[in-house]
Design an enzyme around this catalytic site. Structure first.
Site, PDB file in Angstrom:
ATOM      1  N   LYS A   1     -16.275   2.993   8.509  1.00 56.88           N
ATOM      2  CA  LYS A   1     -15.008   2.570   9.116  1.00 56.88           C
ATOM      3  C   LYS A   1     -13.869   3.346   8.451  1.00 56.88           C
ATOM      4  O   LYS A   1     -13.540   3.108   7.295  1.00 56.88           O
ATOM      5  CB  LYS A   1     -14.759   1.070   8.907  1.00 56.88           C
ATOM      6  CG  LYS A   1     -13.555   0.587   9.708  1.00 56.88           C
ATOM      7  CD  LYS A   1     -13.050  -0.764   9.263  1.00 56.88           C
ATOM      8  CE  LYS A   1     -11.845  -0.696   8.383  1.00 56.88           C
ATOM      9  NZ  LYS A   1     -10.681  -0.011   8.949  1.00 56.88           N
TER      10      LYS A   1
ATOM     11  N   GLU B   1     -13.860   1.172  -5.259  1.00 54.64           N
ATOM     12  CA  GLU B   1     -13.010   2.225  -5.850  1.00 54.64           C
ATOM     13  C   GLU B   1     -11.585   1.850  -5.480  1.00 54.64           C
ATOM     14  O   GLU B   1     -11.187   2.003  -4.317  1.00 54.64           O
ATOM     15  CB  GLU B   1     -13.368   3.591  -5.242  1.00 54.64           C
ATOM     16  CG  GLU B   1     -14.824   3.995  -5.410  1.00 54.64           C
ATOM     17  CD  GLU B   1     -15.149   4.478  -6.802  1.00 54.64           C
ATOM     18  OE1 GLU B   1     -14.234   4.990  -7.461  1.00 54.64           O
ATOM     19  OE2 GLU B   1     -16.291   4.327  -7.228  1.00 54.64           O
TER      20      GLU B   1
ATOM     21  N   CYS C   1      -5.229   8.470  -5.678  1.00 52.53           N
ATOM     22  CA  CYS C   1      -5.584   7.334  -6.546  1.00 52.53           C
ATOM     23  C   CYS C   1      -5.490   7.727  -8.017  1.00 52.53           C
ATOM     24  O   CYS C   1      -5.048   6.932  -8.842  1.00 52.53           O
ATOM     25  CB  CYS C   1      -6.962   6.793  -6.210  1.00 52.53           C
ATOM     26  SG  CYS C   1      -8.261   8.009  -6.345  1.00 52.53           S
TER      27      CYS C   1
ATOM     28  N   GLU D   1       1.852   0.431  -8.668  1.00 55.31           N
ATOM     29  CA  GLU D   1       1.328   1.690  -8.123  1.00 55.31           C
ATOM     30  C   GLU D   1       2.157   2.030  -6.886  1.00 55.31           C
ATOM     31  O   GLU D   1       1.977   1.433  -5.822  1.00 55.31           O
ATOM     32  CB  GLU D   1      -0.141   1.519  -7.718  1.00 55.31           C
ATOM     33  CG  GLU D   1      -0.749   2.794  -7.177  1.00 55.31           C
ATOM     34  CD  GLU D   1      -2.087   2.596  -6.440  1.00 55.31           C
ATOM     35  OE1 GLU D   1      -2.267   1.579  -5.748  1.00 55.31           O
ATOM     36  OE2 GLU D   1      -2.923   3.506  -6.540  1.00 55.31           O
TER      37      GLU D   1
HETATM   38  P1  NAD Z   1      -6.279  -0.649   2.024  1.00 50.77           P
HETATM   39  O1  NAD Z   1      -6.969  -1.494   1.019  1.00 50.77           O
HETATM   40  O2  NAD Z   1      -5.135  -1.213   2.767  1.00 50.77           O
HETATM   41  O3  NAD Z   1      -7.325  -0.173   3.172  1.00 50.77           O
HETATM   42  C1  NAD Z   1      -8.512   0.514   2.877  1.00 50.77           C
HETATM   43  C2  NAD Z   1      -9.507   0.291   4.009  1.00 50.77           C
HETATM   44  O4  NAD Z   1      -9.888  -1.086   4.032  1.00 50.77           O
HETATM   45  C3  NAD Z   1      -8.968   0.598   5.407  1.00 50.77           C
HETATM   46  O5  NAD Z   1     -10.001   1.184   6.171  1.00 50.77           O
HETATM   47  C4  NAD Z   1      -8.618  -0.794   5.938  1.00 50.77           C
HETATM   48  O6  NAD Z   1      -8.606  -0.882   7.357  1.00 50.77           O
HETATM   49  C5  NAD Z   1      -9.744  -1.623   5.350  1.00 50.77           C
HETATM   50  N1  NAD Z   1      -9.460  -3.056   5.224  1.00 50.77           N
HETATM   51  C6  NAD Z   1      -8.261  -3.675   5.206  1.00 50.77           C
HETATM   52  N2  NAD Z   1      -8.430  -4.998   5.019  1.00 50.77           N
HETATM   53  C7  NAD Z   1      -9.759  -5.217   4.912  1.00 50.77           C
HETATM   54  C8  NAD Z   1     -10.563  -6.366   4.671  1.00 50.77           C
HETATM   55  N3  NAD Z   1     -10.030  -7.575   4.517  1.00 50.77           N
HETATM   56  N4  NAD Z   1     -11.895  -6.209   4.590  1.00 50.77           N
HETATM   57  C9  NAD Z   1     -12.463  -4.976   4.706  1.00 50.77           C
HETATM   58  N5  NAD Z   1     -11.756  -3.850   4.937  1.00 50.77           N
HETATM   59  C10 NAD Z   1     -10.428  -3.966   5.032  1.00 50.77           C
HETATM   60  O7  NAD Z   1      -5.906   0.689   1.256  1.00 50.77           O
HETATM   61  P2  NAD Z   1      -5.041   1.905   1.788  1.00 50.77           P
HETATM   62  O8  NAD Z   1      -3.611   1.505   1.828  1.00 50.77           O
HETATM   63  O9  NAD Z   1      -5.694   2.430   3.030  1.00 50.77           O
HETATM   64  O10 NAD Z   1      -5.281   2.985   0.607  1.00 50.77           O
HETATM   65  C11 NAD Z   1      -4.465   3.126  -0.520  1.00 50.77           C
HETATM   66  C12 NAD Z   1      -5.137   2.509  -1.736  1.00 50.77           C
HETATM   67  O11 NAD Z   1      -6.422   3.097  -1.937  1.00 50.77           O
HETATM   68  C13 NAD Z   1      -4.371   2.768  -3.023  1.00 50.77           C
HETATM   69  O12 NAD Z   1      -4.301   1.588  -3.778  1.00 50.77           O
HETATM   70  C14 NAD Z   1      -5.227   3.796  -3.758  1.00 50.77           C
HETATM   71  O13 NAD Z   1      -5.093   3.796  -5.161  1.00 50.77           O
HETATM   72  C15 NAD Z   1      -6.591   3.394  -3.327  1.00 50.77           C
HETATM   73  N6  NAD Z   1      -7.537   4.501  -3.480  1.00 50.77           N
HETATM   74  C16 NAD Z   1      -8.465   4.422  -4.481  1.00 50.77           C
HETATM   75  C17 NAD Z   1      -9.365   5.478  -4.681  1.00 50.77           C
HETATM   76  C18 NAD Z   1     -10.407   5.436  -5.778  1.00 50.77           C
HETATM   77  O14 NAD Z   1     -11.312   6.251  -5.756  1.00 50.77           O
HETATM   78  N7  NAD Z   1     -10.307   4.525  -6.743  1.00 50.77           N
HETATM   79  C19 NAD Z   1      -9.308   6.594  -3.847  1.00 50.77           C
HETATM   80  C20 NAD Z   1      -8.340   6.630  -2.849  1.00 50.77           C
HETATM   81  C21 NAD Z   1      -7.457   5.572  -2.675  1.00 50.77           C
END
Ligand code: NAD
Length: 479
Positions: free
Chosen positions: A178, A251, A285, A383
């Site tokens: 997804k 992650e 990230c 962040e």
């Molecule tokens: P997000 O958590 O809003 O969304 C991530 C994914 O989860 C999307 O596909 C979203 O549709 C889905 N999602 C949303 N709610 C959900 C739920 N309740 N259950 C399952 N899936 C759900 O994150 P974002 O805003 O898309 O990304 C930014 C964040 O990602 C930042 O905090 C960044 O640090 C983190 N990030 C971490 C890494 C790592 O490797 N640690 C890498 C990249 C980004």
């Protein structure tokens, strides 16, 4: 440009489950962050689509699992080859939906991800002979989990998808990916490109909003969720996954500190610090999110960073002069603006740098440095995930370690300087999954990567990452 970018709505009217293309009544708009305008839309999966995709993935699992590791490797290498042939169109789509400059979309994300897929395809999880005595033999092996759910965010949509697809498939699982609803096009194109290389049902890409993510994490037919995203969502994923005791890799977010030692060579490290903090417009990230600079060189470094930042051009990623793009979506833009407003209200010295080509719309925030705000300010404690960086003075090494560790996150950290003994001593004391010295965000398919504290659970990459897509199996034999 080889791709018909004017017909994207038709091009992405379906997703593929097994051999069948599905349309949906409800669709999700896809917005170009450089304009703030929708330029395409994609299907929105329903629970029935998810059930269908999971059933198809289960049907494909025994066949895929039974293939030799070498056959799976060959298919993944063929997929890498096909992605390489489609590199330019993937880069175009990536820039349109994500916003990053076309040049870095092609090199830093598409080429990089293809190389990564090839590297993971070569990895193996060999059996380990734990005991081999005249009376007893014990063998440790690995068995794939079944159908795994892969959920990714929008900052590196292709890279983060392949970071999960490659280990999930090479270990014999089938997968449902997804993508973020903000960046669905490259993922749908990836699924099209995999047709004819991967057997039907081995990899399904479903597009949808957070509800689809919730259905996946709650579904009994999925054995593991590998999730990359925010810590807030990671908590929800973990709670939902507990119902069926799904395996989990999380992650999550970070607030990575960088510590510059007093004798650091500024000519070398200033450009690296800049790109470490502002690459991908700060939406990284493991980007540098707090920059601690020793008192002795604070003013000198700040001046050098301002001068460097002022030379960097931000604009529409499709414009070849752009070195940085917009923020990816309106929510992220609003969040970063809100943190900037807080800095203004609290009277911090904020230094906007660089040039933004004049534009009527789009989610642009200029590169901004904040001069020594207090540790408890939002710009330091949160962040931001945008092109805004607090520069913080320190004098005492114990104090800077305490301040760097004073966060709920523990993803990455970096140390910059020439005194390697000091750098290694400090690195040992930093509470982060990865500490880089004189470099930042360097990854390798063979090096485990994961966060401490609220930055995650489990690791990706390396033998540890690969084995997280398998159940450990012990076989004991009396002789
Ligand atoms: P997000 O958590 O809003 O969304 C991530 C994914 O989860 C999307 O596909 C979203 O549709 C889905 N999602 C949303 N709610 C959900 C739920 N309740 N259950 C399952 N899936 C759900 O994150 P974002 O805003 O898309 O990304 C930014 C964040 O990602 C930042 O905090 C960044 O640090 C983190 N990030 C971490 C890494 C790592 O490797 N640690 C890498 C990249 C980004």
């Amino acid at each position: 440009m080889t791709y018909p970018l004017d017909r994207l709505e038709d091009r992405f009217s379906t997703f593929i489950i097994g051999n069948t293309h599905h349309r949906t009544v409800q669709r999700l708009p896809v917005i170009n962050p450089a304009t703030g305008l929708a330029f395409s839309s994609v299907p929105h999966a329903t629970p029935e689509h998810l059930n269908n995709a999971i059933a198809t993935a289960h049907a494909a699992f025994p066949i895929w699992q039974a293939m030799s590791w070498e056959s799976r490797q060959e298919r993944l290498e063929n997929l890498a080859e096909r992605l390489a042939q489609a590199r330019d169109e993937l880069a175009d789509l990536l820039t349109l939906e994500q916003g990053k400059p076309r040049h870095s979309a092609a090199i830093a994300e598409i080429d990089y991800s293809i190389a990564w897929l090839r590297d993971i395809a070569k990895q193996r999880l060999p059996d380990v002979l734990l005991e081999d005595s005249p009376h007893h033999q014990v063998r440790q092996s690995y068995a794939p989990l079944g159908v795994v759910g892969l959920i990714v965010p929008w900052n590196f949509p292709v890279c983060l998808a392949l970071w999960k697809i490659a280990p999930a498939l090479i270990t014999g699982n089938t997968a449902i990916l997804k993508p973020s609803p903000h960046t669905p096009l490259t993922a749908l194109r990836l699924a099209e490109l995999a047709e004819g290389i991967l057997p039907p049902g081995v990899l399904t890409v479903l597009t949808g909003d957070e509800m689809l993510g919730q259905w996946m994490t709650d579904h009994p037919g999925i054995a593991k969720i590998s999730f990359t995203g925010s810590t807030a969502t990671g908590r929800r994923v973990m709670a939902a996954a507990s119902h069926h005791l799904k395996r989990l890799t999380l992650e999550l977010g970070g607030n990575d500190p960088a510590i510059v030692l007093p004798e650091a060579d500024l000519d070398t490290c200033v450009p690296q610090l800049f790109w470490g903090a502002f690459g991908n417009s700060g939406q990284w990230c493991v980007g540098i999110k707090r920059l601690y600079v020793h008192d002795d060189i604070y003013l000198q470094l700040l001046d050098a960073l301002i001068a460097y930042a002022c030379s960097v051009v931000m604009g529409d990623g499709m414009d070849i002069t752009s070195q940085l793009g917009p923020l990816q979506n309106f929510e992220q833009y609003a969040k970063v603006r809100d943190i900037l407003d807080d800095c203004t209200k609290r009277g911090f010295r904020i230094i906007p740098c660089g040039e933004i080509a004049p534009r009527p719309r789009g989610y642009f925030v200029p590169v901004t440095l904040v001069d020594n705000p207090p540790d408890n300010s939002r710009v330091v404690a949160e962040e931001a995930f945008g092109p805004i960086l607090p520069i913080l003075r320190y004098r005492d090494f114990d104090d800077v370690v305490r301040r760097a560790n004073d966060t709920a996150y523990g993803l990455g950290a970096s140390i910059w300087g020439c005194d390697m003994a000091l750098a290694h001593t400090l690195a040992q004391r930093l509470d982060a999954g990865t500490v880089w010295i004189n470099e930042v965000y360097v990854h390798n398919a063979n090096i485990p990567f994961g966060g401490h504290k609220l930055s995650g659970l489990g690791v990706a990459h390396g033998a540890e990452g690969l084995s997280s897509y398998a159940n450990l199996k012990i076989r004991m034999m009396a002789r």
